[in-house]
Write a protein that holds these residues in place. Sequence first.
Motif, short mmCIF file in Angstrom:
data_model
loop_
_atom_site.label_atom_id
_atom_site.label_comp_id
_atom_site.label_asym_id
_atom_site.label_seq_id
_atom_site.Cartn_x
_atom_site.Cartn_y
_atom_site.Cartn_z
N ILE A 482 0.84 -1.20 0.00
CA ILE A 482 0.00 0.00 0.00
C ILE A 482 0.87 1.25 0.00
CG2 ILE A 482 -1.63 1.34 1.41
CD1 ILE A 482 -2.93 -1.32 2.21
N GLU A 483 1.96 1.22 0.77
CA GLU A 483 2.89 2.35 0.81
C GLU A 483 3.47 2.62 -0.59
OE1 GLU A 483 4.60 5.51 2.28
OE2 GLU A 483 3.80 4.14 3.82
N GLN A 484 3.84 1.56 -1.30
CA GLN A 484 4.38 1.72 -2.65
C GLN A 484 3.33 2.29 -3.60
OE1 GLN A 484 7.03 -1.35 -4.41
NE2 GLN A 484 6.57 -2.53 -2.55
N LYS A 502 -3.56 -5.12 -13.27
CA LYS A 502 -2.37 -5.95 -13.08
C LYS A 502 -1.11 -5.23 -13.55
CE LYS A 502 -2.72 -10.38 -13.79
NZ LYS A 502 -2.77 -11.72 -14.42
N GLU A 503 -1.21 -4.52 -14.69
CA GLU A 503 -0.01 -3.86 -15.21
C GLU A 503 0.49 -2.74 -14.31
OE1 GLU A 503 -3.59 -2.54 -17.79
OE2 GLU A 503 -2.83 -4.37 -16.84
N GLN A 504 -0.39 -2.25 -13.40
CA GLN A 504 0.05 -1.25 -12.43
C GLN A 504 0.75 -1.89 -11.24
OE1 GLN A 504 -3.94 0.45 -11.91
NE2 GLN A 504 -3.19 2.42 -12.73
N LEU A 505 0.38 -3.13 -10.93
CA LEU A 505 0.96 -3.83 -9.78
C LEU A 505 2.31 -4.46 -10.11
CD1 LEU A 505 -2.25 -5.64 -8.44
CD2 LEU A 505 -1.15 -3.63 -7.47
N LEU A 506 2.49 -4.99 -11.31
CA LEU A 506 3.69 -5.76 -11.65
C LEU A 506 4.99 -4.99 -11.48
CD1 LEU A 506 2.39 -7.79 -14.73
CD2 LEU A 506 3.01 -8.67 -12.47
N LEU A 508 5.86 -3.09 -9.16
CA LEU A 508 6.21 -2.89 -7.75
C LEU A 508 7.29 -3.87 -7.32
CD1 LEU A 508 2.63 -2.45 -6.20
CD2 LEU A 508 4.22 -0.66 -6.96
N GLU A 509 8.06 -3.50 -6.27
CA GLU A 509 9.13 -4.37 -5.76
C GLU A 509 8.56 -5.70 -5.29
OE1 GLU A 509 11.40 -2.43 -2.75
OE2 GLU A 509 11.54 -0.55 -3.87
N ARG A 510 9.28 -6.79 -5.63
CA ARG A 510 8.94 -8.16 -5.20
C ARG A 510 7.50 -8.53 -5.58
NH1 ARG A 510 11.83 -5.99 -1.07
NH2 ARG A 510 9.99 -5.52 0.18
N MET A 511 7.05 -8.08 -6.73
CA MET A 511 5.70 -8.38 -7.19
C MET A 511 5.77 -9.27 -8.43
SD MET A 511 2.46 -7.99 -6.60
CE MET A 511 2.45 -6.61 -5.44
N SER A 515 1.27 -13.06 -7.59
CA SER A 515 0.98 -12.19 -6.44
C SER A 515 0.02 -11.08 -6.84
CB SER A 515 2.27 -11.59 -5.89
OG SER A 515 3.16 -12.59 -5.47
N ALA A 516 0.28 -10.49 -8.02
CA ALA A 516 -0.59 -9.41 -8.50
C ALA A 516 -2.02 -9.92 -8.71
CB ALA A 516 -0.04 -8.83 -9.79
#
Length: 693
Positions: A482-484, A502-506, A508-511, A515-516
Motif C-alpha cells: 500500500i505504501e508503494q 495488473k499492469e500497475q501492480l507488476l 512494484l518491488e517483489r511483485m 501475487s498481483a
Amino acid sequence: MTNLVILFSVILDVLVIFALNNFLMSENIQQKIESLREELHQHNYNYYVLDNSTISDKDFDKLLNELQNLETKYPEYQNNNSPTQRVGGTITKNFPAVQHQYRMYSLDNSYDFHDLEDWEKRIIKTINEPVEFVAELKYDGASISILYENGKLVQAITRGDGYQGDDITENVKKIFDIPLEISKKDIPKRFYFRGEIYLTYNKLNTINRYRELEGLEPFMNPRNTASGSLKLQDSAEVRKRGLCAVCYQLIIDDNAFPTMSHYENLKLAEYMGFKISKYIKECYSMEETKEFILDITKKRKNLDFEIDGIVLKVNSLQQQRLLGYTAKSPRWASAYKFEAERKETTLLSVKFQVGRTGTINPVAELEPISLGGTLVKRATLHNEDIIKKLDLHILDRVFVEKGGEIIPKIVGINPLMRSLYSEPVTFPINCPECETKLEKLEDQAAYYCPNYLHCHPQVVGRMIHYVSRKALNIENLGGETIEQLYREKLIENPADFYTLKKEQLLPLERMAEKSAQNILDGIEKSKEVPFEKVLFGIGIKHVGETVAKKLVKNFSTIDELKNATLEELCQVEDIGMKIAVSIIDFFQNSENILMIERLKSYGVQLEKGENTNEVLSNVLEGKTFLFTGKLSLFTREQAEEMVEKHNGKNISAVSKNLNYLVVGEKAGSKLKKAQDIGTITILDEQQFLDLIG
C-alpha cells in the motif's frame, strides 16, 4: 632536658593530628548526613508533590535506613526536619487540608524472608512473648481515613503526608463499597475506617473501552486512575469510575467495643458492613506467613486488582500497644513488597509519530536494556502531559518499567545524572509529517493533525485499516505494498483499490504475476464483505468494530446513516455525542461523499443484507469465548461469527471473565494462562461445534 622537649613535641604533634582527624571525620559525617537528608527530601518532593517517583522503594529504604543509623550513632546531628522524623512531604492542596486525629503511619518494607525473620526476632526480644501474625494483601491504591459518628459517614480524608490530608468527603460518598449509614445498632459511637481505595482491572478495561469510543487516551494503570479519580471536581464522575474500598483497620475512640486482636477488629468491620479482603490469614508462626506469601505470589496474576505486597501485623492489640511506633512506622507491622522490575537507561531521542486517526504519539528511543526477558529499545510517553510531568531532557538517565508487564514505559528520571547542557523535550507545534498546525483535543492532553485527508501516515493508515482482517480482509495486500502504491500515486483512498490493474501492480518491488493476480482476486472478493465490516473499514473517527455493528442494526443503508440527525444517532446504544458528531462531520466532507459513491458504484456492500445480525439461537447466551492456535475446521473470523449468531460474546484476552477457550494446533501462552487460572473450560474445535449443535 633536650630529650624531654623532643618527647613533648612528639606528643603535641600526635594530639594535633588526632584532633585534626577527629575534626575531619566529624565534618565528613555531618556532610554525609546532610547529603542524605537533601537527597531524601528531593525524592519525597518528587513522589508526593510531583507524583513522579525517581527511585525504587527498595533503594529509598536503603538510603533512609543509612540516615537513621547515622543519626542514632551521632545524636549531635539530629534535626527535627529530617526525613526520618516525618512521613512524606508537602500536601497538594486541591481540596481543603484537614489534620488527622490519629496519624496515618507508613510501613517499614521487607523484600525477602530474612528481613521478616529479623523483624520477628526484634519483636520477641522487645515483648519477651510468643507472637502471632495476621497476613493480608497490600492493595495498590489510595489510603483513606473516614470518620463515622452515630453510624453516619461524617468526613473522609486522604492520607496526605500522614499528619494531614485532603477532605474528599463528597467524592468518597460515591463509592458503593463504603456505607453512608450503618444499620447495625450495637456499634461504636465514633470510629475511623482506615482502608484502601482501588480500581479493578475489569473496571479499568470498561472505562478505557468507553474512552476509546470517545477518542480519548486510555488510562495507564488502576492505581493512578483510582488516586486521580478521588480528586475529580465532579463527584458524579467519581461514581461512574466504579471505585472499590477495602478496610484494613478500625480506630475506635472509646473502649466500649474492645477487641483483643487485629483479626477481631477486621471481623467487626465486616459485621458493620465494610468490605474486608477475602485473603486474610491468622498465622501462628513465621513459617505460616511465608506459606501465605508464596501462595499469594502464585495467585497474584489472577487477581482482578493490583497488589504490591503482603502486610503482616502482630495480631494481639495488647502486644501492638507494647511495641508502639518509631518516628515513621508501627513496630508491629511490616510490608513484604513484591519488587517491580525497573532499570535505568539513557533517553537517546523522542520521535513523534502520526497515528491513523491523526493523534501525535511520542515514542522514547532508548539505549537498549534487558527488561522482563526482552530487549527494550523504545518506550511509550503517551502525551505532552507525561513529558512535562517527567521534565524529560534528551540524554537523561531514565527509569523504565513494563506497564502491566507488557508495554515498556518511562516512570521517572535520575536528576543527579542530568547534564547541564541537555535539551528539554518539547512537543511539536506542527505535524512532523505534513507541517499542518496541530490542534489539541478538547479536555485532553492529546494533539492531532487535522489534515486527515492528505497527511501521509493518516492516508496510508486508513487504507491499511480498510484491507485489515477485521474490516474488508483483502489478503496479500499489506502495508508495504500500500505504501508503494501511494508513493506511485496509484491510490489515495479505499475506492482506488477497485480501479487497480495488473499492469500497475507488476512494476512494484517483489511483485510477481501470481501475487498481483491474488491481490486483484482479494479486492474483487471484498465486494462480498457485509455492510458492518465496510462501515468499520472506511475509517470514520471513533467508529470501531462494535459501534459499526450497532449502527448497522439501526440504519440499513449508508444513505440512511448519512442522513441521520444528531438526535437519531445519539439514540443508538453506546453512541455518545462525540461519536455522533464525528459521523456527521464525516458525511459533510465532499471527498468522503465521493469515495462512498465510488464504492457503491464498484459493488461494495453498503446496505444491510437479509441475514445480517440474525441470531440463530440463545444456546451461548451469557457465555464468553476466545479462540487461539491454528484452527483447521473454520477460520477465527467464522468462529467469532458463530459465537455471535448463537448469542455468545467474544473477548480478546484470557482472564477470569472467560468461560471457554477454544484451542487449535500449537496453542501457546493463552492456553497455559487458562490452565493456570483453572476455572476456564478448554475445548477443541469439534467440541465447540458440538456445543452449538
